[in-house]
Structures are given as structure tokens and as C-alpha cells.
Design a protein around this motif. Structure first.
Motif, PDB file in Angstrom:
ATOM      1  N   GLY A  44     -13.772   4.195 -10.316  1.00  0.00           N
ATOM      2  CA  GLY A  44     -14.683   4.947  -9.469  1.00  0.00           C
ATOM      3  C   GLY A  44     -15.338   4.119  -8.385  1.00  0.00           C
ATOM      4  O   GLY A  44     -16.437   4.446  -7.911  1.00  0.00           O
ATOM      5  N   VAL A  45     -14.693   3.017  -7.969  1.00  0.00           N
ATOM      6  CA  VAL A  45     -15.237   2.160  -6.911  1.00  0.00           C
ATOM      7  C   VAL A  45     -14.113   1.714  -5.979  1.00  0.00           C
ATOM      8  O   VAL A  45     -12.940   1.673  -6.371  1.00  0.00           O
ATOM      9  CB  VAL A  45     -15.936   0.904  -7.488  1.00  0.00           C
ATOM     10  N   GLU A  46     -14.486   1.387  -4.755  1.00  0.00           N
ATOM     11  CA  GLU A  46     -13.525   0.819  -3.810  1.00  0.00           C
ATOM     12  C   GLU A  46     -13.463  -0.683  -4.032  1.00  0.00           C
ATOM     13  O   GLU A  46     -14.488  -1.361  -4.034  1.00  0.00           O
ATOM     14  CB  GLU A  46     -13.938   1.116  -2.364  1.00  0.00           C
ATOM     15  N   LEU A  47     -12.265  -1.194  -4.243  1.00  0.00           N
ATOM     16  CA  LEU A  47     -12.082  -2.627  -4.478  1.00  0.00           C
ATOM     17  C   LEU A  47     -11.486  -3.336  -3.268  1.00  0.00           C
ATOM     18  O   LEU A  47     -11.873  -4.458  -2.948  1.00  0.00           O
ATOM     19  CB  LEU A  47     -11.162  -2.842  -5.688  1.00  0.00           C
ATOM     20  N   ILE A  48     -10.547  -2.650  -2.617  1.00  0.00           N
ATOM     21  CA  ILE A  48      -9.859  -3.199  -1.451  1.00  0.00           C
ATOM     22  C   ILE A  48     -10.140  -2.302  -0.249  1.00  0.00           C
ATOM     23  O   ILE A  48      -9.949  -1.080  -0.325  1.00  0.00           O
ATOM     24  CB  ILE A  48      -8.334  -3.268  -1.682  1.00  0.00           C
ATOM     25  N   HIS A  49     -10.603  -2.905   0.820  1.00  0.00           N
ATOM     26  CA  HIS A  49     -10.865  -2.135   2.036  1.00  0.00           C
ATOM     27  C   HIS A  49      -9.802  -2.493   3.080  1.00  0.00           C
ATOM     28  O   HIS A  49      -9.494  -3.668   3.287  1.00  0.00           O
ATOM     29  CB  HIS A  49     -12.256  -2.464   2.581  1.00  0.00           C
ATOM     30  N   TYR A  50      -9.234  -1.456   3.711  1.00  0.00           N
ATOM     31  CA  TYR A  50      -8.180  -1.664   4.712  1.00  0.00           C
ATOM     32  C   TYR A  50      -8.646  -1.074   6.030  1.00  0.00           C
ATOM     33  O   TYR A  50      -8.942   0.112   6.134  1.00  0.00           O
ATOM     34  CB  TYR A  50      -6.888  -0.985   4.256  1.00  0.00           C
ATOM     35  N   GLU A  51      -8.741  -1.927   7.043  1.00  0.00           N
ATOM     36  CA  GLU A  51      -9.192  -1.471   8.353  1.00  0.00           C
ATOM     37  C   GLU A  51      -8.549  -2.334   9.431  1.00  0.00           C
ATOM     38  O   GLU A  51      -8.523  -3.571   9.336  1.00  0.00           O
ATOM     39  CB  GLU A  51     -10.718  -1.577   8.453  1.00  0.00           C
ATOM     40  N   LYS A  52      -8.019  -1.671  10.455  1.00  0.00           N
ATOM     41  CA  LYS A  52      -7.375  -2.357  11.576  1.00  0.00           C
ATOM     42  C   LYS A  52      -6.311  -3.336  11.088  1.00  0.00           C
ATOM     43  O   LYS A  52      -6.234  -4.484  11.518  1.00  0.00           O
ATOM     44  CB  LYS A  52      -8.416  -3.084  12.436  1.00  0.00           C
ATOM     45  N   ARG A  53      -5.531  -2.862  10.112  1.00  0.00           N
ATOM     46  CA  ARG A  53      -4.403  -3.616   9.554  1.00  0.00           C
ATOM     47  C   ARG A  53      -4.833  -4.908   8.869  1.00  0.00           C
ATOM     48  O   ARG A  53      -4.065  -5.844   8.716  1.00  0.00           O
ATOM     49  CB  ARG A  53      -3.373  -3.926  10.660  1.00  0.00           C
ATOM     50  N   GLN A  54      -6.104  -4.942   8.464  1.00  0.00           N
ATOM     51  CA  GLN A  54      -6.633  -6.108   7.756  1.00  0.00           C
ATOM     52  C   GLN A  54      -7.174  -5.703   6.394  1.00  0.00           C
ATOM     53  O   GLN A  54      -7.902  -4.719   6.276  1.00  0.00           O
ATOM     54  CB  GLN A  54      -7.761  -6.763   8.572  1.00  0.00           C
ATOM     55  N   LEU A  55      -6.804  -6.459   5.366  1.00  0.00           N
ATOM     56  CA  LEU A  55      -7.323  -6.221   4.023  1.00  0.00           C
ATOM     57  C   LEU A  55      -8.546  -7.092   3.783  1.00  0.00           C
ATOM     58  O   LEU A  55      -8.599  -8.241   4.218  1.00  0.00           O
ATOM     59  CB  LEU A  55      -6.277  -6.574   2.968  1.00  0.00           C
ATOM     60  N   SER A  56      -9.523  -6.542   3.080  1.00  0.00           N
ATOM     61  CA  SER A  56     -10.690  -7.326   2.688  1.00  0.00           C
ATOM     62  C   SER A  56     -11.182  -6.832   1.334  1.00  0.00           C
ATOM     63  O   SER A  56     -10.971  -5.670   0.964  1.00  0.00           O
ATOM     64  CB  SER A  56     -11.812  -7.220   3.728  1.00  0.00           C
ATOM     65  N   LEU A  57     -11.812  -7.726   0.591  1.00  0.00           N
ATOM     66  CA  LEU A  57     -12.380  -7.354  -0.698  1.00  0.00           C
ATOM     67  C   LEU A  57     -13.785  -6.806  -0.503  1.00  0.00           C
ATOM     68  O   LEU A  57     -14.580  -7.374   0.237  1.00  0.00           O
ATOM     69  CB  LEU A  57     -12.449  -8.577  -1.625  1.00  0.00           C
ATOM     70  N   THR A  58     -14.086  -5.711  -1.175  1.00  0.00           N
ATOM     71  CA  THR A  58     -15.453  -5.212  -1.168  1.00  0.00           C
ATOM     72  C   THR A  58     -16.290  -6.090  -2.110  1.00  0.00           C
ATOM     73  O   THR A  58     -15.749  -6.949  -2.817  1.00  0.00           O
ATOM     74  CB  THR A  58     -15.514  -3.756  -1.658  1.00  0.00           C
ATOM     75  N   ALA A  59     -17.593  -5.864  -2.135  1.00  0.00           N
ATOM     76  CA  ALA A  59     -18.463  -6.620  -3.037  1.00  0.00           C
ATOM     77  C   ALA A  59     -18.038  -6.412  -4.486  1.00  0.00           C
ATOM     78  O   ALA A  59     -17.992  -7.353  -5.289  1.00  0.00           O
ATOM     79  CB  ALA A  59     -19.921  -6.205  -2.836  1.00  0.00           C
ATOM     80  N   LYS A  60     -17.700  -5.160  -4.841  1.00  0.00           N
ATOM     81  CA  LYS A  60     -17.229  -4.862  -6.193  1.00  0.00           C
ATOM     82  C   LYS A  60     -15.885  -5.533  -6.465  1.00  0.00           C
ATOM     83  O   LYS A  60     -15.602  -5.991  -7.572  1.00  0.00           O
ATOM     84  CB  LYS A  60     -17.110  -3.349  -6.390  1.00  0.00           C
ATOM     85  N   GLY A  61     -15.052  -5.581  -5.437  1.00  0.00           N
ATOM     86  CA  GLY A  61     -13.751  -6.227  -5.580  1.00  0.00           C
ATOM     87  C   GLY A  61     -13.890  -7.719  -5.840  1.00  0.00           C
ATOM     88  O   GLY A  61     -13.191  -8.288  -6.679  1.00  0.00           O
ATOM     89  N   LYS A  62     -14.825  -8.365  -5.129  1.00  0.00           N
ATOM     90  CA  LYS A  62     -15.057  -9.799  -5.329  1.00  0.00           C
ATOM     91  C   LYS A  62     -15.582 -10.065  -6.733  1.00  0.00           C
ATOM     92  O   LYS A  62     -15.187 -11.044  -7.378  1.00  0.00           O
ATOM     93  CB  LYS A  62     -16.050 -10.318  -4.284  1.00  0.00           C
ATOM     94  N   GLN A  63     -16.476  -9.187  -7.200  1.00  0.00           N
ATOM     95  CA  GLN A  63     -17.023  -9.366  -8.544  1.00  0.00           C
ATOM     96  C   GLN A  63     -15.939  -9.198  -9.605  1.00  0.00           C
ATOM     97  O   GLN A  63     -15.856  -9.981 -10.559  1.00  0.00           O
ATOM     98  CB  GLN A  63     -18.146  -8.356  -8.794  1.00  0.00           C
ATOM     99  N   LEU A  64     -15.083  -8.186  -9.414  1.00  0.00           N
ATOM    100  CA  LEU A  64     -14.001  -7.968 -10.376  1.00  0.00           C
ATOM    101  C   LEU A  64     -13.035  -9.147 -10.372  1.00  0.00           C
ATOM    102  O   LEU A  64     -12.569  -9.582 -11.427  1.00  0.00           O
ATOM    103  CB  LEU A  64     -13.251  -6.676 -10.045  1.00  0.00           C
ATOM    104  N   GLN A  65     -12.742  -9.673  -9.193  1.00  0.00           N
ATOM    105  CA  GLN A  65     -11.844 -10.818  -9.100  1.00  0.00           C
ATOM    106  C   GLN A  65     -12.387 -11.991  -9.917  1.00  0.00           C
ATOM    107  O   GLN A  65     -11.660 -12.606 -10.707  1.00  0.00           O
ATOM    108  CB  GLN A  65     -11.683 -11.236  -7.632  1.00  0.00           C
TER     109      GLN A  65
END
Length: 294
Positions: A44-65
Motif C-alpha cells: 500500500g505504498v509507493e516504493l519506486i518513483h518513475y518520472e522523466k525516464r528516471q527512476l528514484s526511490l521514495t522515502a519508503k523505498g529507501k527504508q525498505l531497502q
């Protein structure tokens, strides 16, 4: 073993590219996308954000990593203990450069004299990198002299050390007491960004309204040994832990600069992450006892 979707997520955080992640995992690119989408929907959270053909980790994604790296290490340790027929203890830890070079050899010798069957694996690096290694589950704990987030780490003070200004015996700066402001015209040698000792120095001078730019020339040197050699050759001064230059001070090839307005004594700490139980806690405590007795 981690759920296959978590394995895909971790690989993607390392590659930050769906195509190379698929190749590395020997699956299709749509399968990678499906794994990530399924994981995000389930959590129920966004982990990977995709914008302008660039991937980035969200805050939740970094914590999960970070948490998954640690969990992977815990799983590997459990598997090792279950499959091993011989019980043995291994210390896997880090030490910031000053501690690693000038404190750890004696402590490790004392520890191995008491526990000769134990194995030791030590990484020496700056404080910032050691914290990253702990967050990624590469080391269990670390001895550091730099700043750290006390809300994230358990910590115990293991000692303290004067942080002093030094110059070459060829310099005249050591012959009389002066203000730190009197040093601005002298080249300054500092450690790299991320170094605990550099952060301590910058914090100390900031409280006096001084910045590195206050010095006429600043040279960044990533090695304690190289810094000492350059100071010895009278190519600049440096601020360093007294223990790191004890031998040179005793020989007289380096001199302490007496300063009327700079008196810093900084503690050394053993730290480890609060949210994850350190494997071999008893082994770590035994090492800490040796450190406290030295």
C-alpha cells in the motif's frame, strides 16, 4: 530466502534500470514491472518513483531497502549456523580510520589473547561510509569518532581523545600560544567529506564563527599518514587526534600548536542499529569489555 518480489526490488534499487535488472535476474522486463507493482499494491505504498525516464526511490523505498539488506544478512547468518557443524564466533565490524589505525591493533591483540578461537573481520573507513555499511547489513557494529543519529543507533562511549592542532618542528607556530585566527594565513590540511574528524573540526570552528574558507589555502587529504608526512615537511598544519600523532610528537618531528581558544576533547563510540538485533551480541559485549579494560 526472501520473497522473490523483495529480491527483485533489491536488485532494482542497485541497478535503477528495469532492463539491466531483468538481465541480472534472468527474467523478462515485464516480470520485473509486475513484481514491483505487486509489492507496492500489497504494502500500500509507493516504493519506486518513475518520472522523466528516471527512476528514484521514495522515502519508503529507501527504508525498505535498508531493512531488507539487514534481513538478508540475518537470514544468511541463521542458515550458516544451521548448516555449520562447528560452532565459532565471528566479529564483523567497522572502525573509523583513526580508531582503526591507532586503537584497534592493541584491542584486537588483547581480544584474541582471551578468545583465540574467534574470527575477526574489520573494515576501516570514514564514519559516513561505516554507517552506510551498517544500514546495508555489511557490518554488525562500528567504532566511530564522528557524529551519528542517536535516535537510530544504540551507542556506548568507549573513550575520549584530545583533538589538537599540529605543525612541523620547522615551523615557529608551536613556540608560543596564539589564537586560531592567527593560523588563517597558514595552509590547512583536512580530511575528506564524510570523515568524522573533519566534521568535528568544522563543528568546533563553526561555533566560533569560523569556516574552512577563513584559511588562505585548504588541501583535502584522505589519508592520516599522508597528512602527517605533509605537515612534517612543513607544507601546512592540521587538526588531528592526539593519539594519531603521539609517536611523532614524542620524536619531536611534529609539534602541538598551543591555542588559547581551541580546546576540543571528543568521545569515541561503539554504535549499532536499534531496530535490528546484532548477531553475536554476547561476542560484541566481550569485545567491548576488552576495549574498556585497555
Amino acid at each position: 530466502m526472501l520473497d522473490y518480489r523483495y529480491q527483485t526490488f533489491l536488485t532494482l534499487t542497485e541497478e535503477m534500470n528495469y532492463t539491466t535488472t531483468a538481465k541480472r535476474l534472468h527474467i523478462t522486463q515485464p516480470a520485473v514491472t509486475q513484481h514491483i507493482q505487486s509489492l507496492q499494491q500489497e504494502l500500500g505504498v509507493e516504493l519506486i518513483h518513475y518520472e522523466k525516464r528516471q527512476l528514484s526511490l521514495t522515502a519508503k523505498g529507501k527504508q525498505l531497502q535498508k531493512d531488507l539488506y539487514l534481513l538478508q544478512r540475518e537470514i544468511a547468518k541463521v542458515e550458516e549456523q544451521l548448516t555449520s557443524t562447528v560452532e565459532h564466533n565471528t566479529l564483523v565490524f567497522g572502525a573509523s580510520l583513526t580508531i582503526g589505525e591507532y586503537m584497534m591493533p592493541g584491542l584486537i591483540e588483547s581480544y584474541l589473547n582471551q578468545y583465540p578461537a574467534h574470527d575477526i573481520s574489520m573494515v576501516t573507513d570514514n564514519t559516513q561510509h561505516l554507517i552506510e555499511l551498517m544500514e546495508h547489513g555489511k557490518i554488525d557494529f562500528a567504532f566511530v569518532e564522528g557524529e551519528f543519529n542517536q535516535s537510530v543507533f544504540e551507542f556506548q562511549k568507549i573513550g575520549e581523545e584530545p583533538f589538537i592542532a599540529v605543525c612541523s618542528e620547522k615551523s615557529s607556530l608551536w613556540k608560543q600560544e596564539q589564537s586560531i585566527n592567527d593560523l588563517f594565513s597558514t595552509p590547512l590540511l583536512v580530511r575528506e567529506e564524510g570523515s568524522g574528524s573533519r566534521l568535528i573540526f568544522e563543528t568546533a570552528i563553526k561555533s566560533k564563527g569560523i569556516h574552512l574558507d577563513s584559511f588562505s589555502k585548504v588541501m583535502m587529504i584522505g589519508s592520516i599518514g599522508a597528512t602527517k608526512k605533509l605537515v612534517e615537511k612543513n607544507l601546512g598544519i592540521s587538526f588531528i587526534y592526539q593519539r594519531a600523532v603521539e609517536a611523532e610528537l614524542n620524536k619531536g618531528i611534529l609539534k602541538k600548536i598551543p591555542l588559547s581558544d581551541f580546546n576540543v576533547i571528543h568521545p569515541f563510540y561503539l554504535i549499532y542499529l536499534k531496530r535490528i538485533q546484532v548477531r553475536g551480541m554476547e561476542t560484541m559485549k566481550n569485545f567491548l569489555k576488552v576495549a574498556e579494560s585497555n
